[in-house]
Design a protein around this motif. Sequence first.
Motif: not given
Length: 210
Positions: A78, A81, A83, A95-96, A100, A138, A142
């Motif tokens: 995560a 990943i 984004l 998906r995140f 996670m 993480g 995000l």
Amino acid sequence: MIPGSTATAPDDAAAQRRKAFVDAAREAFFTNGYAGTTMSSIASKVGGSKTTLWTYFPSKEDLFAAVVDDLVARYGEALSIDLPLDAPVADVLRRFGTIMLTTLVSTPLLSLYRLVVGEAERFPHLAETFYDRGPRRGKARLAEWMREKMERGELRPGDPIRAVYHFAGLCQSGLYQQAVLGLPEGRDLDRLPTDIDTAVDTFCRAWAPD
């Protein structure tokens, strides 16, 4: 000497030795807790003197940080990943969230989390080390993505990091809480998609543009 035959051998041996210490430390921390684990016991298990261990890790805290880094490297998908900004909010969050939660309910990560929580009052620096090397990174990634989505008008304006906290809390409100406590329900991973879908739907409703 064969060209190249010994150039990397010392480095390989050092890396293997370091890994052996980290693996032994992880097992010891998870079994005995942080306070119940000594550098001497780890050195004895791997073989060699405590002085050798100290050449790799000057303190038990450094060794704990290495254990965290090792687990993050192996399970922290995560943190890296993709984004994509051009993808719909719900698709990216789904998906995140899936990656996670799948990571968080894995046995090594659950064991690490329980260790940190159990020792947090006596050793608050452990919690800081864990949070800085994993969750904080993480959430920061995000939050930056959410900030961009807010600027594009795809999410309502607000504090991006608070939005991340909301989403993470929604994702972890079901099966994850039960998994942390070791409840039988926490082992039913077939529930993960439903938990994620519910979290994404609730978040998108709450943070929809005005």
